[in-house]
Write a protein that holds these residues in place. Structure first.
Motif, PDB file in Angstrom:
ATOM      1  N   UNK A  73      44.102  37.650  51.931  1.00 12.76           N
ATOM      2  CA  UNK A  73      43.400  38.938  52.075  1.00 12.76           C
ATOM      3  C   UNK A  73      43.090  39.281  53.521  1.00 12.76           C
ATOM      4  N   UNK A  74      43.882  38.785  54.475  1.00 10.05           N
ATOM      5  CA  UNK A  74      43.610  39.020  55.889  1.00 10.05           C
ATOM      6  C   UNK A  74      44.003  40.397  56.374  1.00 10.05           C
ATOM      7  N   UNK A  75      43.614  41.429  55.643  1.00  8.23           N
ATOM      8  CA  UNK A  75      43.939  42.785  56.064  1.00  8.23           C
ATOM      9  C   UNK A  75      42.737  43.705  56.135  1.00  8.23           C
ATOM     10  N   UNK A 236      43.900  35.545  37.538  1.00 11.72           N
ATOM     11  CA  UNK A 236      44.154  35.996  36.175  1.00 11.72           C
ATOM     12  C   UNK A 236      43.724  37.420  35.923  1.00 11.72           C
ATOM     13  N   UNK A 237      42.423  37.618  35.753  1.00 13.24           N
ATOM     14  CA  UNK A 237      41.909  38.932  35.376  1.00 13.24           C
ATOM     15  C   UNK A 237      42.186  40.034  36.383  1.00 13.24           C
ATOM     16  N   UNK A 238      41.972  39.751  37.668  1.00 13.34           N
ATOM     17  CA  UNK A 238      42.171  40.788  38.685  1.00 13.34           C
ATOM     18  C   UNK A 238      43.629  41.203  38.835  1.00 13.34           C
ATOM     19  N   UNK A 239      44.585  40.263  38.920  1.00 12.64           N
ATOM     20  CA  UNK A 239      45.982  40.698  38.987  1.00 12.64           C
ATOM     21  C   UNK A 239      46.442  41.436  37.730  1.00 12.64           C
ATOM     22  N   UNK A 240      45.949  41.026  36.578  1.00 17.11           N
ATOM     23  CA  UNK A 240      46.434  41.601  35.318  1.00 17.11           C
ATOM     24  C   UNK A 240      45.853  42.984  35.051  1.00 17.11           C
ATOM     25  N   UNK A 289      47.410  43.911  52.496  1.00 20.77           N
ATOM     26  CA  UNK A 289      48.096  42.986  53.400  1.00 20.77           C
ATOM     27  C   UNK A 289      47.694  41.540  53.109  1.00 20.77           C
ATOM     28  N   UNK A 290      48.668  40.652  53.004  1.00 19.19           N
ATOM     29  CA  UNK A 290      48.475  39.203  52.859  1.00 19.19           C
ATOM     30  C   UNK A 290      47.583  38.838  51.678  1.00 19.19           C
ATOM     31  N   UNK A 291      47.657  39.628  50.613  1.00 19.70           N
ATOM     32  CA  UNK A 291      46.773  39.384  49.471  1.00 19.70           C
ATOM     33  C   UNK A 291      47.520  38.748  48.308  1.00 19.70           C
ATOM     34  N   UNK A 292      47.105  37.546  47.881  1.00 18.99           N
ATOM     35  CA  UNK A 292      47.714  36.908  46.721  1.00 18.99           C
ATOM     36  C   UNK A 292      47.121  37.377  45.394  1.00 18.99           C
ATOM     37  N   UNK A 293      46.087  38.227  45.455  1.00 21.96           N
ATOM     38  CA  UNK A 293      45.402  38.669  44.235  1.00 21.96           C
ATOM     39  C   UNK A 293      46.055  39.927  43.668  1.00 21.96           C
ATOM     40  N   UNK A 294      46.226  40.934  44.490  1.00 19.20           N
ATOM     41  CA  UNK A 294      46.914  42.151  44.068  1.00 19.20           C
ATOM     42  C   UNK A 294      46.168  42.934  43.005  1.00 19.20           C
ATOM     43  N   UNK A 496      36.011  40.137  49.979  1.00 18.96           N
ATOM     44  CA  UNK A 496      34.997  39.397  49.233  1.00 18.96           C
ATOM     45  C   UNK A 496      35.513  38.864  47.895  1.00 18.96           C
ATOM     46  N   UNK A 497      36.640  39.385  47.423  1.00 23.10           N
ATOM     47  CA  UNK A 497      37.201  38.857  46.171  1.00 23.10           C
ATOM     48  C   UNK A 497      37.688  37.412  46.328  1.00 23.10           C
ATOM     49  N   UNK A 498      37.838  36.971  47.565  1.00 27.37           N
ATOM     50  CA  UNK A 498      38.216  35.570  47.766  1.00 27.37           C
ATOM     51  C   UNK A 498      37.125  34.617  47.298  1.00 27.37           C
ATOM     52  N   UNK A 499      35.903  35.123  47.128  1.00 28.65           N
ATOM     53  CA  UNK A 499      34.831  34.251  46.636  1.00 28.65           C
ATOM     54  C   UNK A 499      35.025  33.898  45.167  1.00 28.65           C
ATOM     55  N   UNK A 500      35.959  34.567  44.485  1.00 29.32           N
ATOM     56  CA  UNK A 500      36.392  34.108  43.169  1.00 29.32           C
ATOM     57  C   UNK A 500      37.457  33.028  43.403  1.00 29.32           C
ATOM     58  N   UNK A 501      37.029  31.823  43.580  1.00 28.79           N
ATOM     59  CA  UNK A 501      37.979  30.729  43.821  1.00 28.79           C
ATOM     60  C   UNK A 501      37.703  29.952  45.086  1.00 28.79           C
TER      61      UNK A 501
END
Length: 606
Positions: A73-75, A236-240, A289-294, A496-501
């Protein structure tokens, strides 16, 4: 220096002067970057009492040291300024690609001062910076503005942050929009940009962010990405289903604000949920940018074609909070807000205030005009009609453009404004999460969930589950942790979504590898505490009165939740707030004492 470039671009629109503001690593180690450096510059260079819409107000657009890197999430970037909506500090955060591109151009941020004589935009290509005429862009929507600038410059790499007509017309809750649909949304940062006659900032860069130990950094980054992908929310939930995965969760827990927070249960919530949106309208995910969550959504709607969003907050603000359940109308209204450059939360909150004023008989047909749709809960006509009216300040839209607090004040119904420090509240009724309610009351930018997301422990179980109605010292300590960690994440340039994990130690690992530092987790949290206290000092200087401003609407303090899992509950703010002040090391009346400021190295700003 690694991560940070050690320089801000400083643009004075009154004089046309463009210069470089350099700083050293010692300052970076004190403030980290982005939100941290921004409050430092504001306190150093600006009187907090300035009129937010005057040329003297500074507008700071700034990514962090991990922006533009491969950190997950470095964007992200922040827009930091004095809010015209609240009169206090605001730090609005946005994703997309603009923040990373600014780092690629070799800048840690842009400090904009003054006011141009006529509309302009700033064009940045690495070290080359120009102030260009934007008279031909004034009046255009965000999509039209981006298209015109890209055509004019002729670059596919260009990323743009701009305002729409809402910012031009100084709507108090106008947003800065980048990459079409990503919003630095809250507290009127778009109005500040409009007050400076600044239509847009267009950036393209060719540099690589310097990393202390690239091999070590990549190993750390891979580990953190794997953690996020294996997390049930981030992976899981956020990407889906996107952020709208929260609709059913929050509704089932009884704190989904409905009809201007009159209750916490919406009977038709499923029909506007992420699951429903995925089934009816979703085309694909849209990561920043650079987000694995999407978590971003790309939807197709017959009336607007392909569009992005809406997010959870927007679905709620333009839906359940207005008693509206037509998902197609909500998606279209969200698209309008993006293109006009509006904060969806405050747009919905202002309309909800009008609806309850109407319901209570304080706002009457003669006040809004004979041909205007009535402000009845559930009336979808209100959405599209009044969004356009308030953007252009036409008729009753001119009153709405001032935001919910000023609307309620005008019609003698301030108790029906659901906000803190004049900023409309987001999509969580604090009677169902009392620690979150304390967060609302003490947040430096007002009615905000992002900077202290206590929904994580109180509802979602991150980092562990806490009883939402526990008001012990442990709950207050958790709030302090969230406020400080959120400041660190903002200052780092992450989401801040990175705090899920990920936990505080994970952010320490990434920052140390990138910056070449050997900081402990506590060292970083101390930076977060410094940022929080500095913002508090700014607000106190700007005129904040704790006993007046660190509070919640009377509804949450005196009216028990009428139904659902939280039936009978109120927020016991009076029992929590004195202990919060004490744990912060503040005075009994909520002020930062000299001893605390000296401990944090910010006594010079008292």
């Amino acid at each position: 220096m690694y991560g940070n470039w050690g320089k801000f671009l400083r643009v004075n629109l009154s004089t046309g002067e463009i210069k470089v503001e350099e700083y050293d690593e010692e300052l970076a180690k004190k403030w980290l970057g982005s939100r941290g450096l921004a409050i430092y510059f504001l306190l150093r260079d600006m009187d907090p009492k300035v009129d937010p819409l005057s040329p003297e107000n500074m507008l700071i657009i700034t990514p962090g040291p991990l922006s533009g890197t491969s950190a997950p999430t470095g964007g992200r970037y922040n827009v930091v300024t004095k809010s015209p909506q609240t009169g206090f500090i605001t730090m609005s955060n946005s994703g997309g690609y603009f923040g990373a591109e600014l780092k690629f151009a070799g800048w840690d941020g842009i400090i904009v001062e003054g006011k141009a004589d006529s509309p302009v935009y700033i064009y940045i290509k690495d070290d080359n910076v120009e102030i260009r005429d934007a008279s031909h862009l004034w009046g255009k929507r965000v999509s039209e503005t981006e298209e015109a600038i890209k055509k004019e410059i002729g670059s596919k790499k260009l990323h743009i942050a701009s305002i729409g007509p809402a910012g031009e017309n100084l709507v108090k809750f106008a947003a800065v929009i980048n990459d079409g649909h990503r919003a630095a949304g809250r507290a009127g940062v778009g109005a500040v940009m409009g007050s400076k006659n600044l239509k847009a900032i267009a950036v393209e860069g060719s540099k690589h962010v310097p990393i202390a130990d690239r091999q070590k950094f990549m190993l750390v980054v891979r580990e953190k990405i794997n953690k996020l992908r294996n997390d049930p929310v981030a992976g899981g939930g956020l990407p889906k289903y996107g952020t709208a995965v929260l609709v059913n969760i929050i509704n089932e827990n009884g704190l989904y604000p409905t009809r201007n927070f009159q209750t916490g249960v919406f009977e038709l919530a499923y029909e506007q949920s992420g699951e429903a949106m995925a089934a009816k309208y979703l085309i694909r995910n849209q990561p920043c940018y650079a987000c694995p969550i999407g978590c971003g959504r790309v939807n197709r709607l017959p009336t607007v074609g392909v569009t992005e969003g809406p997010e959870y907050e927007s679905i709620w603000a333009l839906g359940a909070n207005l008693g509206i359940n037509d998902l197609a109308s909500i998606i279209e209204a969200n698209h309008m807000c993006d293109d006009f450059g509006l904060d969806t939360i405050s747009t919905g909150g202002t309309l909800a205030t009008a609806m309850e004023l109407w319901e209570k008989g304080l706002l009457k047909p003669e006040d809004v005009g004979e041909d205007a749709p009535p402000f009845r809960f559930g009336n979808t006509e209100v959405l599209h009609y009044y969004i356009e009216k308030l953007v252009y300040r036409e008729g009753f839209g001119d009153v709405l453009a001032e935001g919910g607090y000023r609307l309620a004040e005008k019609f003698n119904g301030v108790d029906y404004f659901m906000g803190v420090k004049k900023l409309e509240l987001p999509a969580y009724d604090p009677r169902g999460a009392e620690g979150h309610g304390l967060g609302y009351a003490t947040n430096n930018r007002g009615g905000c969930h992002i900077k202290n997301y206590m929904i994580s422990p109180e509802i979602l179980g991150y980092p562990y589950k806490m009883d939402p109605h526990d008001i012990s010292d442990d709950k207050i300590k958790m709030l302090l942790l969230f406020q400080h960690l959120s400041a660190v994440i903002d200052a780092a340039g992450l989401c801040l979504f990175t705090t899920f994990g990920l936990g505080a130690d994970d952010f320490r690992d990434m920052l140390n590898a990138a910056l070449g530092w050997d900081f402990s987790t506590d060292d970083y949290l101390k930076i977060g505490e410094r940022i929080w206290n500095a913002e508090r000092i700014f607000n106190l200087k700007a005129g904040l009165i704790p006993e007046r401003d660190d509070t919640l609407p009377k509804r949450f303090l005196e009216e028990p939740m009428p139904e659902g899992p939280n039936k009978g509950h109120v927020v016991r703010l009076k029992e929590m707030l004195p202990r919060y002040y004490k744990m912060r090391g503040w005075t009994e009346d909520g002020r930062v004492p000299k001893e605390k400021a000296e401990e944090l190295g910010i006594a010079e700003f008292l």
